[in-house]
Design a protein around this motif. Sequence first.
Motif, mmCIF file in Angstrom:
data_model
loop_
_atom_site.group_PDB
_atom_site.id
_atom_site.type_symbol
_atom_site.label_atom_id
_atom_site.label_comp_id
_atom_site.label_asym_id
_atom_site.label_seq_id
_atom_site.Cartn_x
_atom_site.Cartn_y
_atom_site.Cartn_z
ATOM 1 N N TYR A 99 7.259 0.004 2.057
ATOM 2 C CA TYR A 99 6.194 0.262 3.242
ATOM 3 C C TYR A 99 6.839 1.229 3.900
ATOM 4 C CZ TYR A 99 9.742 -2.690 6.123
ATOM 5 O OH TYR A 99 10.509 -3.321 6.642
ATOM 6 N N PHE A 100 5.737 1.629 5.016
ATOM 7 C CA PHE A 100 5.966 2.525 5.979
ATOM 8 C C PHE A 100 5.163 2.631 7.249
ATOM 9 C CE2 PHE A 100 5.343 6.989 7.770
ATOM 10 C CZ PHE A 100 6.544 7.105 8.382
ATOM 11 N N TYR A 101 5.673 2.218 8.159
ATOM 12 C CA TYR A 101 4.986 2.066 9.444
ATOM 13 C C TYR A 101 5.258 3.333 10.429
ATOM 14 C CZ TYR A 101 3.937 -2.312 7.525
ATOM 15 O OH TYR A 101 3.563 -3.529 6.760
ATOM 16 N N THR A 102 4.336 3.870 11.093
ATOM 17 C CA THR A 102 4.482 4.638 12.211
ATOM 18 C C THR A 102 3.346 4.624 13.194
ATOM 19 O OG1 THR A 102 4.908 7.241 12.622
ATOM 20 C CG2 THR A 102 3.299 6.626 10.712
ATOM 21 N N GLY A 103 3.771 4.242 14.581
ATOM 22 C CA GLY A 103 2.748 3.988 15.618
ATOM 23 C C GLY A 103 1.552 3.117 15.246
ATOM 24 N N PRO A 104 0.353 3.422 14.924
ATOM 25 C CA PRO A 104 -0.639 2.174 14.651
ATOM 26 C C PRO A 104 -1.064 2.550 13.303
ATOM 27 C CG PRO A 104 -1.611 4.554 15.487
ATOM 28 C CD PRO A 104 -0.121 4.538 15.720
ATOM 29 N N LEU A 105 -0.323 3.248 12.594
ATOM 30 C CA LEU A 105 -0.630 3.388 10.845
ATOM 31 C C LEU A 105 0.357 2.451 10.310
ATOM 32 C CD1 LEU A 105 -2.073 4.541 8.511
ATOM 33 C CD2 LEU A 105 -0.607 6.622 8.764
ATOM 34 N N GLY A 106 -0.069 1.791 9.321
ATOM 35 C CA GLY A 106 0.857 0.936 8.262
ATOM 36 C C GLY A 106 0.325 1.180 6.938
ATOM 37 N N LEU A 107 1.230 1.262 5.762
ATOM 38 C CA LEU A 107 1.132 1.541 4.338
ATOM 39 C C LEU A 107 1.974 0.675 3.699
ATOM 40 C CD1 LEU A 107 0.849 5.304 4.532
ATOM 41 C CD2 LEU A 107 -0.810 3.885 4.184
ATOM 42 N N ILE A 108 1.509 -0.069 2.830
ATOM 43 C CA ILE A 108 2.516 -0.788 1.803
ATOM 44 C C ILE A 108 1.936 -0.732 0.406
ATOM 45 C CG2 ILE A 108 1.024 -2.689 2.392
ATOM 46 C CD1 ILE A 108 3.668 -4.428 2.450
ATOM 47 N N GLY A 109 3.063 -0.653 -0.492
ATOM 48 C CA GLY A 109 2.633 -0.856 -1.944
ATOM 49 C C GLY A 109 3.331 -1.569 -2.521
ATOM 50 N N ALA A 131 0.708 -5.251 -12.695
ATOM 51 C CA ALA A 131 -0.328 -5.135 -11.478
ATOM 52 C C ALA A 131 0.467 -4.337 -10.416
ATOM 53 C CB ALA A 131 -0.591 -6.717 -10.996
ATOM 54 N N TRP A 132 -0.554 -3.767 -9.603
ATOM 55 C CA TRP A 132 -0.255 -3.008 -8.389
ATOM 56 C C TRP A 132 -1.150 -2.919 -7.441
ATOM 57 C CZ3 TRP A 132 -2.664 1.164 -6.694
ATOM 58 C CH2 TRP A 132 -3.562 2.026 -7.700
ATOM 59 N N GLN A 133 -0.644 -2.854 -6.118
ATOM 60 C CA GLN A 133 -1.725 -2.751 -4.973
ATOM 61 C C GLN A 133 -1.101 -1.976 -3.895
ATOM 62 O OE1 GLN A 133 -1.924 -4.060 -1.696
ATOM 63 N NE2 GLN A 133 -0.069 -4.904 -1.312
ATOM 64 N N THR A 134 -2.022 -1.139 -3.094
ATOM 65 C CA THR A 134 -1.839 -0.467 -1.992
ATOM 66 C C THR A 134 -2.664 -0.374 -0.861
ATOM 67 O OG1 THR A 134 -1.219 1.602 -1.131
ATOM 68 C CG2 THR A 134 -3.012 1.691 -2.823
ATOM 69 N N THR A 135 -2.076 -0.974 0.190
ATOM 70 C CA THR A 135 -2.967 -1.281 1.396
ATOM 71 C C THR A 135 -2.503 -0.338 2.598
ATOM 72 O OG1 THR A 135 -2.802 -3.636 0.648
ATOM 73 C CG2 THR A 135 -3.316 -2.947 3.052
ATOM 74 N N GLY A 136 -3.487 0.096 3.315
ATOM 75 C CA GLY A 136 -3.445 0.716 4.593
ATOM 76 C C GLY A 136 -4.013 0.150 5.613
ATOM 77 N N SER A 137 -3.533 0.210 6.755
ATOM 78 C CA SER A 137 -4.187 -0.345 7.877
ATOM 79 C C SER A 137 -3.876 0.688 9.218
ATOM 80 C CB SER A 137 -3.826 -1.790 8.350
ATOM 81 O OG SER A 137 -2.306 -1.821 8.648
ATOM 82 N N ILE A 138 -4.730 0.436 10.076
ATOM 83 C CA ILE A 138 -4.621 1.403 11.574
ATOM 84 C C ILE A 138 -4.931 0.534 12.752
ATOM 85 C CG2 ILE A 138 -6.833 2.740 11.251
ATOM 86 C CD1 ILE A 138 -5.182 4.982 12.503
ATOM 87 N N PHE A 139 -4.539 0.451 13.873
ATOM 88 C CA PHE A 139 -4.881 -0.290 15.068
ATOM 89 C C PHE A 139 -5.719 0.903 15.808
ATOM 90 C CE2 PHE A 139 -1.596 -3.223 14.191
ATOM 91 C CZ PHE A 139 -2.290 -4.471 14.563
ATOM 92 N N LEU A 140 -6.948 0.162 16.055
ATOM 93 C CA LEU A 140 -7.928 1.155 16.649
ATOM 94 C C LEU A 140 -7.561 1.151 18.354
ATOM 95 C CD1 LEU A 140 -11.425 0.351 15.126
ATOM 96 C CD2 LEU A 140 -9.754 2.308 14.524
ATOM 97 N N THR A 141 -6.873 -0.018 18.916
ATOM 98 C CA THR A 141 -6.235 -0.222 19.948
ATOM 99 C C THR A 141 -5.338 0.285 20.587
ATOM 100 O OG1 THR A 141 -5.949 -2.463 19.343
ATOM 101 C CG2 THR A 141 -8.064 -1.860 20.352
ATOM 102 N N GLY A 142 -4.403 1.090 19.386
ATOM 103 C CA GLY A 142 -3.156 1.832 19.902
ATOM 104 C C GLY A 142 -1.923 0.995 19.673
ATOM 105 N N LYS A 144 1.082 -0.884 17.979
ATOM 106 C CA LYS A 144 2.237 -0.358 17.045
ATOM 107 C C LYS A 144 2.342 -1.292 15.639
ATOM 108 C CE LYS A 144 7.513 0.113 16.298
ATOM 109 N NZ LYS A 144 7.261 1.468 15.480
ATOM 110 N N ASN A 145 1.965 -0.718 14.678
ATOM 111 C CA ASN A 145 1.921 -1.272 13.286
ATOM 112 C C ASN A 145 3.415 -1.774 12.820
ATOM 113 O OD1 ASN A 145 0.722 -2.274 10.899
ATOM 114 N ND2 ASN A 145 -0.889 -0.736 10.984
ATOM 115 N N SER A 146 3.518 -2.831 12.176
ATOM 116 C CA SER A 146 4.657 -3.286 11.342
ATOM 117 C C SER A 146 4.823 -4.365 10.389
ATOM 118 C CB SER A 146 5.821 -3.792 12.589
ATOM 119 O OG SER A 146 5.423 -5.146 13.009
ATOM 120 N N PHE A 147 5.689 -4.724 9.617
ATOM 121 C CA PHE A 147 5.610 -5.866 8.845
ATOM 122 C C PHE A 147 5.336 -7.151 9.572
ATOM 123 C CE2 PHE A 147 7.291 -8.646 5.550
ATOM 124 C CZ PHE A 147 6.494 -7.910 4.564
#
Length: 244
Positions: A99-109, A131-142, A144-147
């Motif tokens: 996974y990688f989180y920076t600011g409001p953005l988060g990615l996990i695979g 099987a595999w999956q990837t997920t991305g998310s972003i906070f519109l309200t700013g 901090k994204n995290s696990f």
Amino acid sequence: AGVFNGVPDLGNGDNDVTDAKDFVGRVFFQPFTAGPLSGLGFGVGASTGLERGTTVAPALASYRTPGQQTFFRYASSTTAPATTAYADGRRARLYPQAYFYTGPLGLIGEYAESWQTVTRSGTTAKLKHTAWQTTGSIFLTGEKNSFKSAAPKKPFDPMAGTFGAVELAAQYSELSLDDATFPTFASLASAPGKARAWGVGINWYLARAIKVVVDYEHTTFTGGAETGDRAPENFVVTRVQYSF
């Protein structure tokens, strides 16, 4: 690390009908404690064990769609149990993730390989499903994204005119059955060899412990019908979650 009863994929480990156990381990790294890569983490998990089923109790996995509809089962017969497929040896799994989180953005695979020795009508094979999956998310309200669970900057409070936190998310995933599964251990006329799904969702965090979720997921299949591919599935789910 741990020792467990051991269950098929998606199985429940409350009951154990054999003496065999599964050995499971996982290691996870967060190599950077500060700086722009402090939100990077990666690891791998694995398990191994023996599973001895019978034609009456096969001890094999079934796979379900995001809508929880079973789309894959191994071959079975109620009139001639000897033609039912059953687990007959080593079961192992390998599961890398990152996974990688920076600011409001988060990615996990995540990626998974599952091996199981299967027997049917005197034929034995070691099958590997992936099987595999990837997920991305972003906070519109700013926020901090995290696990971990999100903490709204301004929890929902109508009297104060605050709305909470809003997060948009998207996901893509695939499940592929070993080609050697067909036609001996399952039939493509009733069990798809592959499923692909994409989904989008919105998460509304009213407070740190309260979340409202709306998700949509679309799944397509390769095989699984007498005339070709199983019909696609469209799935909408809502959830109100309270954690403490």
